[in-house]
Design a protein around this motif. Structure first.
Motif, PDB file in Angstrom:
ATOM      1  N   HIS A 112       0.131 -24.787  24.523  1.00 34.06           N
ATOM      2  CA  HIS A 112       1.436 -24.441  25.078  1.00 34.06           C
ATOM      3  C   HIS A 112       2.430 -24.269  23.933  1.00 34.06           C
ATOM      4  CE1 HIS A 112       4.377 -24.214  28.316  1.00 34.06           C
ATOM      5  NE2 HIS A 112       5.198 -24.947  27.579  1.00 34.06           N
ATOM      6  N   THR A 113       3.265 -23.228  24.016  1.00 35.83           N
ATOM      7  CA  THR A 113       4.146 -22.897  22.890  1.00 35.83           C
ATOM      8  C   THR A 113       5.528 -23.529  23.034  1.00 35.83           C
ATOM      9  OG1 THR A 113       4.519 -20.785  24.002  1.00 35.83           O
ATOM     10  CG2 THR A 113       2.977 -20.810  22.156  1.00 35.83           C
ATOM     11  N   SER A 114       5.540 -24.843  23.133  1.00 40.25           N
ATOM     12  CA  SER A 114       6.773 -25.622  23.008  1.00 40.25           C
ATOM     13  C   SER A 114       6.367 -27.030  22.613  1.00 40.25           C
ATOM     14  CB  SER A 114       7.572 -25.652  24.313  1.00 40.25           C
ATOM     15  OG  SER A 114       7.003 -26.559  25.246  1.00 40.25           O
ATOM     16  N   LEU A 115       7.365 -27.833  22.287  1.00 38.59           N
ATOM     17  CA  LEU A 115       7.101 -29.236  21.969  1.00 38.59           C
ATOM     18  C   LEU A 115       7.246 -30.023  23.269  1.00 38.59           C
ATOM     19  CD1 LEU A 115       9.099 -29.433  18.608  1.00 38.59           C
ATOM     20  CD2 LEU A 115       6.631 -29.102  18.921  1.00 38.59           C
ATOM     21  N   LEU A 116       6.150 -30.084  24.020  1.00 41.15           N
ATOM     22  CA  LEU A 116       6.161 -30.769  25.307  1.00 41.15           C
ATOM     23  C   LEU A 116       6.629 -32.201  25.168  1.00 41.15           C
ATOM     24  CD1 LEU A 116       2.803 -29.367  26.735  1.00 41.15           C
ATOM     25  CD2 LEU A 116       5.094 -28.861  27.585  1.00 41.15           C
ATOM     26  N   PRO A 117       7.389 -32.692  26.193  1.00 46.65           N
ATOM     27  CA  PRO A 117       7.572 -32.145  27.545  1.00 46.65           C
ATOM     28  C   PRO A 117       8.706 -31.123  27.688  1.00 46.65           C
ATOM     29  CG  PRO A 117       8.627 -34.277  27.414  1.00 46.65           C
ATOM     30  CD  PRO A 117       7.966 -34.060  26.077  1.00 46.65           C
ATOM     31  N   LYS A 118       9.230 -30.640  26.583  1.00 47.92           N
ATOM     32  CA  LYS A 118      10.284 -29.638  26.654  1.00 47.92           C
ATOM     33  C   LYS A 118       9.698 -28.281  27.031  1.00 47.92           C
ATOM     34  CE  LYS A 118      14.498 -28.659  24.030  1.00 47.92           C
ATOM     35  NZ  LYS A 118      15.176 -28.798  22.718  1.00 47.92           N
ATOM     36  N   TYR A 119      10.342 -27.615  27.956  1.00 48.19           N
ATOM     37  CA  TYR A 119      10.016 -26.248  28.362  1.00 48.19           C
ATOM     38  C   TYR A 119       8.608 -26.101  28.948  1.00 48.19           C
ATOM     39  CZ  TYR A 119      14.148 -25.355  25.500  1.00 48.19           C
ATOM     40  OH  TYR A 119      15.411 -25.369  24.968  1.00 48.19           O
ATOM     41  N   ARG A 120       8.308 -26.921  29.928  1.00 49.24           N
ATOM     42  CA  ARG A 120       7.105 -26.653  30.715  1.00 49.24           C
ATOM     43  C   ARG A 120       7.324 -25.363  31.505  1.00 49.24           C
ATOM     44  NH1 ARG A 120       5.888 -32.578  33.491  1.00 49.24           N
ATOM     45  NH2 ARG A 120       5.449 -33.726  31.550  1.00 49.24           N
ATOM     46  N   GLY A 121       6.283 -24.547  31.621  1.00 44.63           N
ATOM     47  CA  GLY A 121       6.422 -23.324  32.399  1.00 44.63           C
ATOM     48  C   GLY A 121       6.052 -22.077  31.626  1.00 44.63           C
ATOM     49  N   ALA A 122       6.456 -20.924  32.165  1.00 47.33           N
ATOM     50  CA  ALA A 122       5.933 -19.627  31.720  1.00 47.33           C
ATOM     51  C   ALA A 122       6.632 -19.020  30.514  1.00 47.33           C
ATOM     52  CB  ALA A 122       5.996 -18.641  32.880  1.00 47.33           C
ATOM     53  N   ASN A 131      18.589 -21.321  24.408  1.00 46.17           N
ATOM     54  CA  ASN A 131      19.341 -22.569  24.257  1.00 46.17           C
ATOM     55  C   ASN A 131      19.762 -22.845  22.819  1.00 46.17           C
ATOM     56  OD1 ASN A 131      19.270 -23.233  27.012  1.00 46.17           O
ATOM     57  ND2 ASN A 131      17.224 -24.095  26.821  1.00 46.17           N
ATOM     58  N   GLY A 132      19.476 -21.906  21.924  1.00 46.12           N
ATOM     59  CA  GLY A 132      19.902 -22.058  20.535  1.00 46.12           C
ATOM     60  C   GLY A 132      19.183 -23.142  19.765  1.00 46.12           C
ATOM     61  N   ASP A 133      17.949 -23.470  20.157  1.00 46.74           N
ATOM     62  CA  ASP A 133      17.191 -24.505  19.456  1.00 46.74           C
ATOM     63  C   ASP A 133      16.911 -24.075  18.018  1.00 46.74           C
ATOM     64  OD1 ASP A 133      17.192 -25.698  21.909  1.00 46.74           O
ATOM     65  OD2 ASP A 133      15.021 -25.649  22.210  1.00 46.74           O
ATOM     66  N   THR A 134      16.841 -25.035  17.141  1.00 47.78           N
ATOM     67  CA  THR A 134      16.504 -24.753  15.743  1.00 47.78           C
ATOM     68  C   THR A 134      15.065 -25.116  15.417  1.00 47.78           C
ATOM     69  OG1 THR A 134      17.329 -26.934  15.078  1.00 47.78           O
ATOM     70  CG2 THR A 134      18.886 -25.092  14.985  1.00 47.78           C
ATOM     71  N   GLU A 135      14.350 -25.650  16.413  1.00 48.78           N
ATOM     72  CA  GLU A 135      12.964 -26.063  16.198  1.00 48.78           C
ATOM     73  C   GLU A 135      12.163 -25.856  17.484  1.00 48.78           C
ATOM     74  OE1 GLU A 135      11.244 -29.859  13.963  1.00 48.78           O
ATOM     75  OE2 GLU A 135      11.838 -30.370  16.020  1.00 48.78           O
ATOM     76  N   THR A 136      10.930 -25.423  17.324  1.00 51.06           N
ATOM     77  CA  THR A 136       9.991 -25.358  18.436  1.00 51.06           C
ATOM     78  C   THR A 136       8.605 -25.662  17.878  1.00 51.06           C
ATOM     79  OG1 THR A 136       9.249 -24.030  20.320  1.00 51.06           O
ATOM     80  CG2 THR A 136       9.569 -22.855  18.237  1.00 51.06           C
ATOM     81  N   GLY A 137       7.569 -25.290  18.611  1.00 47.08           N
ATOM     82  CA  GLY A 137       6.246 -25.582  18.078  1.00 47.08           C
ATOM     83  C   GLY A 137       5.147 -25.303  19.073  1.00 47.08           C
ATOM     84  N   VAL A 138       3.981 -25.860  18.770  1.00 52.85           N
ATOM     85  CA  VAL A 138       2.783 -25.710  19.581  1.00 52.85           C
ATOM     86  C   VAL A 138       2.301 -27.090  19.993  1.00 52.85           C
ATOM     87  CG1 VAL A 138       0.360 -24.981  19.568  1.00 52.85           C
ATOM     88  CG2 VAL A 138       2.104 -23.566  18.451  1.00 52.85           C
TER      89      VAL A 138
END
Length: 314
Positions: A112-122, A131-138
């Protein structure tokens, strides 16, 4: 040398680097790839295979296409025969029911292409930018019946650039997913898999985007909100507004100083198209008028001023 038997589930081009990783890993036996059926595409509406299936055909990998994985008895029997150690799921477009989830020895794992539990879904990639995040991930999670709620077994982080678009982040995460998968496979081969539960109090969602989500509302939003909207939804579904009731696709914007326009006020100055928002003035650097090709605002000004005496935006 220890080897693990794998089945891969995926559909779009996003899945292909991870599929390629498994197909070429010296300690993985890729027994089967499962994807969606061929669909009509293009002007001629000819049947076209998903990118994952095209890769399998080109590389002589056994594959199976199905509309409903949980009710396809032929496939369920085939999965029993394969007797895989693990299943890997990435952008498959179907939910796996308990019949499938319980088959592999080590479990089913989803990338999943977010740092769960953030942004569950499609749409986690787009929502990180919106949301202007400065970081994400896998995140790689062990799958359970509840969507994107399983224990995390591997995670990697990426910084997001201020100007980065949805398309650019998509490409980086597509490659990051395969690298993270490689590390996870190494953990499995070495019997070193660790996991931790997701914090349910921090759950957020990223539901499927619609074309209407691209409508820019200059009267209501500030520059950063609009900037994030434009880059997040590029290339799809794209952002737009209505100029004199004509749909105007907005491809690229920038902040413009010292114009002093009110929210929603439009002005053409120095061959630039300027629009006020709630905290500043925005220049519409790259646009596309209905029935026209995309162009710089400086190239569109003459046509607009010849056509309209005044401008209103909505």
């Amino acid at each position: 040398m220890k080897k693990l038997k794998a089945v891969f589930f995926g559909t779009p081009d996003f899945s292909c680097p991870s599929l390629e990783l498994l197909a070429n890993h010296p300690q993985i036996e890729l027994k089967l790839v499962i994807s969606m059926p061929d669909r009509p595409a293009g002007r001629g509406q000819k049947l076209q295979s998903p990118p994952v299936i095209t890769y399998c055909k080109d590389n002589k990998i056994k594959f199976y296409q199905t509309e409903n994985i949980n009710k396809d008895e032929e496939l369920l029997k085939l999965l029993d025969e394969v007797d895989a150690d693990f299943y890997l799921v990435l952008a498959f477009a179907q939910f796996l029911g308990s019949k499938v989830l319980n088959k592999p020895k080590l479990g089913c794992f989803n990338i999943h292409t977010s740092l769960l539990p953030k942004y569950r879904g499609a749409a986690p990639i787009q929502y990180a930018l919106l949301n202007g995040d400065t970081e994400t991930g896998v995140s790689i999670q062990k799958m359970v019946k509840k969507m994107d709620a399983g224990d995390i077994v591997k995670e990697s982080k990426l910084n997001i650039a201020f100007e980065e678009t949805g398309g650019q982040l998509y490409t980086r995460l597509k490659l990051a997913a395969s690298l993270t998968l490689n590390d996870f496979v190494t953990d499995m081969l070495n019997d070193e898999v660790t996991s931790y539960e997701q914090d349910e109090s921090k759950v957020s969602f990223a539901p499927t985007l619609k074309k209407e989500d691209g409508h820019i509302k200059f009267l209501e939003n500030d520059f950063n909100t609009i900037h994030n909207q434009v880059r997040a939804l590029k290339p799809w579904p794209g952002t737009y507004c209505f100029l004199n009731d004509k749909r105007l696709k907005v491809i690229e914007i920038s902040k413009y100083d010292n114009a002093g326009l009110k929210p929603g006020e439009v002005k053409v100055a120095d061959n630039k198209i300027l629009v006020g928002c709630t905290d500043s003035t925005i220049r519409l650097n790259m646009i596309q008028l209905e029935g026209k090709k995309a162009c710089r605002d400086t190239d569109a000004v003459n046509g607009l001023t010849n056509k309209f005496d005044s401008f209103k935006i909505s």
